[in-house]
Design a protein around this motif. Structure first.
Motif, short mmCIF file in Angstrom:
data_model
loop_
_atom_site.label_atom_id
_atom_site.label_comp_id
_atom_site.label_asym_id
_atom_site.label_seq_id
_atom_site.Cartn_x
_atom_site.Cartn_y
_atom_site.Cartn_z
N ASP A 103 28.34 36.31 9.29
CA ASP A 103 28.45 34.93 8.80
C ASP A 103 27.19 34.40 8.13
O ASP A 103 27.21 33.31 7.56
CB ASP A 103 28.83 33.99 9.94
CG ASP A 103 27.77 33.90 11.04
OD1 ASP A 103 26.75 34.62 10.95
OD2 ASP A 103 27.98 33.14 12.00
N LEU A 162 27.43 33.72 4.24
CA LEU A 162 28.49 32.75 4.01
C LEU A 162 28.07 31.34 4.39
O LEU A 162 28.19 30.39 3.60
CB LEU A 162 29.74 33.15 4.81
CG LEU A 162 30.84 32.10 4.90
CD1 LEU A 162 31.50 31.89 3.55
CD2 LEU A 162 31.86 32.47 5.97
N LEU A 163 27.57 31.18 5.62
CA LEU A 163 27.22 29.84 6.10
C LEU A 163 26.06 29.26 5.32
O LEU A 163 25.99 28.05 5.09
CB LEU A 163 26.90 29.89 7.59
CG LEU A 163 28.07 30.25 8.51
CD1 LEU A 163 27.64 30.24 9.97
CD2 LEU A 163 29.24 29.30 8.30
N LEU A 180 27.60 27.93 2.09
CA LEU A 180 28.37 26.72 2.36
C LEU A 180 27.45 25.53 2.62
O LEU A 180 27.67 24.42 2.11
CB LEU A 180 29.29 26.93 3.57
CG LEU A 180 30.49 27.86 3.35
CD1 LEU A 180 31.11 28.23 4.70
CD2 LEU A 180 31.53 27.21 2.45
N VAL A 221 37.57 30.69 0.60
CA VAL A 221 36.94 31.82 1.29
C VAL A 221 38.05 32.79 1.66
O VAL A 221 39.04 32.38 2.29
CB VAL A 221 36.16 31.38 2.55
CG1 VAL A 221 35.73 32.61 3.36
CG2 VAL A 221 34.94 30.55 2.15
N SER A 238 38.91 36.39 3.61
CA SER A 238 38.36 37.32 4.59
C SER A 238 39.44 38.26 5.08
O SER A 238 40.63 37.92 5.13
CB SER A 238 37.77 36.56 5.78
OG SER A 238 37.26 37.47 6.75
N ARG A 284 37.15 31.40 10.49
CA ARG A 284 38.02 30.33 10.01
C ARG A 284 37.49 28.95 10.41
O ARG A 284 37.40 28.03 9.59
CB ARG A 284 39.44 30.51 10.55
CG ARG A 284 40.41 29.43 10.06
CD ARG A 284 41.78 29.60 10.71
NE ARG A 284 42.33 30.90 10.40
CZ ARG A 284 43.02 31.18 9.29
NH1 ARG A 284 43.21 30.22 8.39
NH2 ARG A 284 43.49 32.39 9.08
N GLU A 309 34.50 27.96 11.31
CA GLU A 309 33.22 27.63 10.67
C GLU A 309 33.45 27.15 9.23
O GLU A 309 32.84 26.19 8.77
CB GLU A 309 32.31 28.86 10.66
CG GLU A 309 31.89 29.35 12.03
CD GLU A 309 30.77 28.49 12.61
OE1 GLU A 309 30.36 27.52 11.96
OE2 GLU A 309 30.31 28.82 13.72
N VAL A 310 34.35 27.84 8.52
CA VAL A 310 34.59 27.51 7.12
C VAL A 310 35.34 26.19 6.97
O VAL A 310 35.00 25.35 6.13
CB VAL A 310 35.37 28.65 6.44
CG1 VAL A 310 35.81 28.25 5.03
CG2 VAL A 310 34.50 29.91 6.38
N THR A 311 36.37 25.99 7.79
CA THR A 311 37.17 24.77 7.65
C THR A 311 36.36 23.51 7.97
O THR A 311 36.70 22.42 7.51
CB THR A 311 38.41 24.83 8.55
OG1 THR A 311 38.02 25.11 9.91
CG2 THR A 311 39.36 25.92 8.08
N VAL A 358 36.71 23.80 3.27
CA VAL A 358 37.05 24.85 2.31
C VAL A 358 38.24 25.64 2.83
O VAL A 358 38.25 26.06 3.99
CB VAL A 358 35.84 25.79 2.09
CG1 VAL A 358 36.23 26.94 1.16
CG2 VAL A 358 34.66 25.01 1.51
N TYR A 407 40.61 28.59 3.91
CA TYR A 407 40.29 29.93 4.43
C TYR A 407 41.55 30.79 4.35
O TYR A 407 42.61 30.40 4.85
CB TYR A 407 39.82 29.81 5.88
CG TYR A 407 39.28 31.08 6.49
CD1 TYR A 407 37.94 31.39 6.38
CD2 TYR A 407 40.11 31.94 7.21
CE1 TYR A 407 37.43 32.54 6.96
CE2 TYR A 407 39.60 33.09 7.79
CZ TYR A 407 38.25 33.39 7.66
OH TYR A 407 37.74 34.54 8.24
#
Length: 302
Positions: free
Chosen positions: A117, A120-121, A124, A139, A141, A147, A149-151, A155, A157
């Motif tokens: 991560d 990616l993080l 973001l 994103v 994957s 999921r 972390e991204v949401t 964004v 996923y």
């Protein structure tokens, strides 16, 4: 010019206002008059050149590269017109390739990732703070681990599992998300799958990859464990454009950090993650600021 000064100048441009500002990239065989021709074209249309960088591989028989940033009221609505006129008045004369870019429009970006991560993080977070001139639209994957972390960043996923048996079907599903001209750039933020030549042809935009710089010495599984056993003193990372030749595309940025014999394997992994983050975000920033021009299998980065 030192790396620190160059980075400061780039940061200054990135943070400055970009309203009514555009960028022009030109590449061609070197010959006298290119800069004069480009400048005259812009000035005759009322543009004010605010930054210009150029490079020639050889002044007698080399290739020439130019990046110009200019201010012109209403330029966002005039780029198609400018491009058509430039093609006839300048590009034909010098046999040049060229691109106009609206500096006020962030690049549309998608990210592919597996389970690591850190890159990616970082992307973001920097994008959410306005530090990168881009908008992340998706994103993708092959795992569901990231999921939540991204949401949190708002964004979408897309989890699309990939196995050897389902690779073709999975890539087709990925292209349903990423293809069709939806994005200007796809970033592989430690996506631990090999993309097929067909995917790279059909995705319709450049793809930037990041990996450790042990290659080819410690290719494959467990590179940090083997690096520790070998007693390496430098941990590095490479960001490059993905091509059909695995990990051999044009390099955009690289960096290293020193380690000592006291470093554990875990220390090496942590140092590697740090340098991967910084290298990738610089490569992505420079691409999104239209600073990277291709020259065969190498790059010119202004």
């Amino acid at each position: 010019m030192t790396g620190a000064v160059l980075s400061a100048l780039r940061a200054q441009e990135s943070s400055s206002g970009v309203t009514d500002t555009a960028r022009l990239l030109v590449s061609c065989a070197d010959r006298p008059g290119i800069v004069a021709g480009v400048s005259r074209f812009l000035v005759e249309r009322g543009a004010n050149i605010v930054q210009s960088d150029q490079y020639s591989t050889n002044p007698e028989s080399g290739s020439f590269f130019l990046r110009v940033v200019f201010h012109l009221p209403g330029v966002s609505a005039r780029l198609d017109e400018l491009s058509e006129q430039f093609a006839v008045e300048v590009a034909q004369r010098f046999g040049s390739d060229f691109e106009f870019h609206d500096a006020a429009r962030p690049k549309r970006v998608a990210i592919m990732v597996s389970r690591y991560d850190h890159c990616l993080l970082d992307l973001l977070w920097r994008t959410s703070r306005g530090e990168l001139p881009m908008e992340i639209g998706a994103v993708v994957s092959n795992w569901g681990d990231l999921r939540d972390e991204v949401t949190r960043f708002g964004v979408p996923y897309h989890e699309i599992p990939v196995t050897r048996a389902t690779k073709a079907t999975s890539e087709s599903a990925q292209l349903d998300v990423l293809g069709g001209g939806r994005y200007d750039l796809v970033i592989l933020a430690r996506y631990m799958q090999i993309l097929s030549d067909d995917f790279l042809r059909r995705v319709g935009c450049p793809v930037i990859n990041i990996h450790h710089s042990f290659l080819p010495a410690f290719a494959g599984a467990g590179p940090y464990e083997r690096a520790k056993e070998r007693g390496v003193k430098l941990i590095g990372a490479t960001a490059h454009y993905a091509t059909a030749d695995l990990d051999e595309g044009p390099i955009i940025e690289q960096d290293v950090t020193r380690v000592s014999h006291r470093a554990t394997t875990r220390d090496l992994v942590r140092a590697g993650a740090d340098v991967e983050r910084s290298v990738l975000q610089r490569a992505v920033r420079w691409h999104c600021e239209d600073r990277v021009l291709l020259h065969g299998n190498t790059t010119v980065v202004f």
